[in-house]
Design a protein around this motif. Structure first.
Motif, short mmCIF file in Angstrom:
data_model
loop_
_atom_site.label_atom_id
_atom_site.label_comp_id
_atom_site.label_asym_id
_atom_site.label_seq_id
_atom_site.Cartn_x
_atom_site.Cartn_y
_atom_site.Cartn_z
N GLN A 50 -6.70 -3.38 -5.20
CA GLN A 50 -5.80 -2.26 -5.44
C GLN A 50 -5.45 -2.18 -6.92
OE1 GLN A 50 -4.65 0.91 -3.37
NE2 GLN A 50 -5.28 -0.98 -2.37
N SER A 89 -3.21 4.78 -5.67
CA SER A 89 -2.63 3.77 -6.56
C SER A 89 -2.91 4.01 -8.04
CB SER A 89 -3.12 2.38 -6.15
OG SER A 89 -2.53 2.00 -4.93
N GLY A 92 1.14 1.81 -7.65
CA GLY A 92 0.22 0.95 -8.38
C GLY A 92 0.43 1.08 -9.87
N ASN A 104 2.41 6.82 -5.44
CA ASN A 104 1.70 5.83 -6.24
C ASN A 104 2.66 4.73 -6.69
OD1 ASN A 104 0.41 4.37 -8.24
ND2 ASN A 104 -0.19 6.13 -9.49
N GLY A 108 3.35 3.55 -1.41
CA GLY A 108 2.14 2.89 -1.88
C GLY A 108 1.15 2.64 -0.77
#
Length: 504
Positions: A182, A78, A131, A129, A174
């Motif tokens: 997270q 993330s 995040g 990813n 993710g």
């Protein structure tokens, strides 16, 4: 008096649940602790190959016949920039890795991991990813890995020495995005939208991929199962699977309750399945969302030790659970639970594979060994290929602190028609007594008993070490097959694999 407990079972080749997707025997390597550095990769090790991968670890992974490995995270993904891990190693940056608060050297990245996966005969389940990043990084990564040539990112891969595309076909959108821990944590609506748009872009680059959307991080999350419902409501047409994560522990040292925790897993699967089917009905869709249980294991032994680790070191010994015999029993029951849901659980990843909550342990610059949980995982992976059958089981039951009507016997059966083999997996959870299971196998006419593998130990807390395998399987059983009736004595607290094969 011992040996008086009885269970009865009927096994018929026509009682099919579903063909088993071999990816339920997958695993997971995250850039966490010593999973990569000191685990699969240690250039200075006497057993290192020309790329720095440990050949002793490769051989142990090959024993497990792992079909797919999730990478590179996990929480780590993330805040991960995939570009840091490609190209000349001397040019790769060191980064603060925020999820586990370590230094990431980026010596191993996408290309190296794909190489390692080939060495262990495994496919890659790649995570993107969502995040700190999103659509742009994900579409660039899949262009880098999967597009043949003639574009910026595909030609960059070729300049890095990989002429042919990697053709990674399974992608996670993710990781645990509902978790406040997270980096880039998102509400269900926020996540649903980014998953929808990222998935759309990725499938424009490569329409042949399959996508896994994040579900709740575990059943204890306050938004479970609303997170799944909202996410799927938004991204239903873009995604193919929803993820489930669950870990169990025995912090209260209550073995009877601990060994029943696969009943919680069963309930989890049924709840997510129902949620998926509700959204399917709501959308009037013909598409079915299947389940990817892409993190599961026992995890609790290392919790206290992990609190003492200094931050910002390189590959510290994080999450290094040393598994005991009762952990192996629960892992066996969890594998049985997957087989019982083979019609919807199509992928699963034992988290993780080496050193970090793992079946394989290593010493830095030293030896490697098999933890107790290695054995049920290996048996299921090797013998659990084919069609999952539904055993009709009548077992004595017990009540524990959190569960009622817990069957002492867990069972699953796999029919491999191509090999003319049947494998029955059984766990006896009784803490004191053996149980004799009598199984009607008359539909398998002409089959004979090949072997009855048993994992047992009088000490539930017995562990394996680099010097001593206290918990290892044997085949000294009292099972017999005659006139279509299989009679098997299952020792107290034992994992059992009974194999039948058609006689020539």
């Amino acid at each position: 008096m011992a040996d008086q407990l009885q269970a009865k079972m009927i096994l018929d080749k026509n009682y099919e649940i579903a063909k088993i997707d071999e990816r339920i025997y997958g695993s997971f390597i995250e850039h966490l602790g010593r999973a990569v550095y000191g685990g699969i990769y240690e250039p200075g090790h006497p057993e290192a190959d020309e790329q720095g991968f440990r050949k002793d670890v490769i051989e142990l992974v090959k024993e497990l016949q792992v079909p797919i490995v999730r990478y590179p995270g996990g929480n780590m993904v993330s805040a991960y920039n995939w570009e840091d891990g490609v190209g000349p190693k001397e040019d790769r940056p060191r980064r603060l890795e925020l999820a586990w608060r370590v230094i990431e050297t980026n010596e191993v990245g996408t290309n190296e991991f794909v190489d390692w996966a080939k060495k262990v005969n495994s496919d890659v389940m790649m995570a993107v990813n969502l995040g700190t990043r999103g659509i742009d990084a994900a579409r660039n990564l899949i262009e880098y890995t999967n597009h043949p040539s003639g574009t910026y990112w595909s030609d960059l891969r070729r300049s890095h020495g990989y002429e042919q595309p990697h053709n990674i076909k399974t992608w996670c959108l993710g990781n645990e995005m509902d978790g406040p821990w997270q980096v880039g944590h998102k509400t269900a609506y926020e996540y649903g939208r980014i998953a929808q748009e990222t998935g759309k872009a990725m499938k424009l680059v490569d329409p042949t991929i399959e996508l896994v959307a994040c579900g709740s991080s575990n059943t204890g999350m306050p938004t479970f199962p609303e997170y799944e419902a909202t996410t799927l409501d938004i991204a239903y047409e873009q995604v193919d699977y929803i993820s489930l994560h669950q870990y169990y522990g025995n912090r209260n040292n209550d073995a009877a309750n601990y060994l029943a925790k696969n009943m919680d897993m069963d309930h989890f699967i049924k709840t997510v399945r129902a949620t998926c089917d509700y959204i399917k009905a709501k959308h009037r869709s013909k598409k079915t969302i299947n389940l990817s249980f892409d993190e599961w294991n026992v995890w609790y032994h290392s919790n206290d030790a992990d609190k003492k680790i200094e931050p910002w070191t390189i590959a510290p010994p994080q999450l290094e659970d040393h598994y005991n015999f009762e952990d192996a029993l629960l892992v066996g029951s969890m594998l049985i639970t997957f087989l019982q849901h083979a019609d919807r659980v199509k992928m699963a990843c034992l988290a993780q594979l080496v050193n970090v909550i793992a079946p394989i342990m290593t010493e830095n610059n030293g030896r490697s060994w098999k933890q107790t949980i290695f054995y049920p995982y290996m048996h299921a992976s090797i013998f659990g290929r084919g069609v999952s059958l539904k055993p009709i089981l009548s077992s004595p039951k017990y009540d524990s602190k959190d569960f009622t009507d817990v069957p002492y016997i867990d069972s699953a059966a796999v029919y491999n028609e191509e090999k003319d083999e049947v494998t029955i997996f059984l766990v006896n959870k009784h803490l004191e007594d053996a149980i004799t299971v009598t199984t009607d196998v008359r539909s398998f006419e002409g089959y004979s008993l090949v072997e009855h593998i048993i994992l047992e130990n009088d000490d539930l807390k017995a562990v394996n070490t680099v010097d001593h395998q206290a918990v290892a399987p044997h085949t000294n059983s009292e099972s017999k097959l005659g006139d279509g009736i299989l009679e098997a004595r299952l020792p107290k607290t034992s994992w059992n694999v009974i194999r039948l094969k058609k006689s020539n």
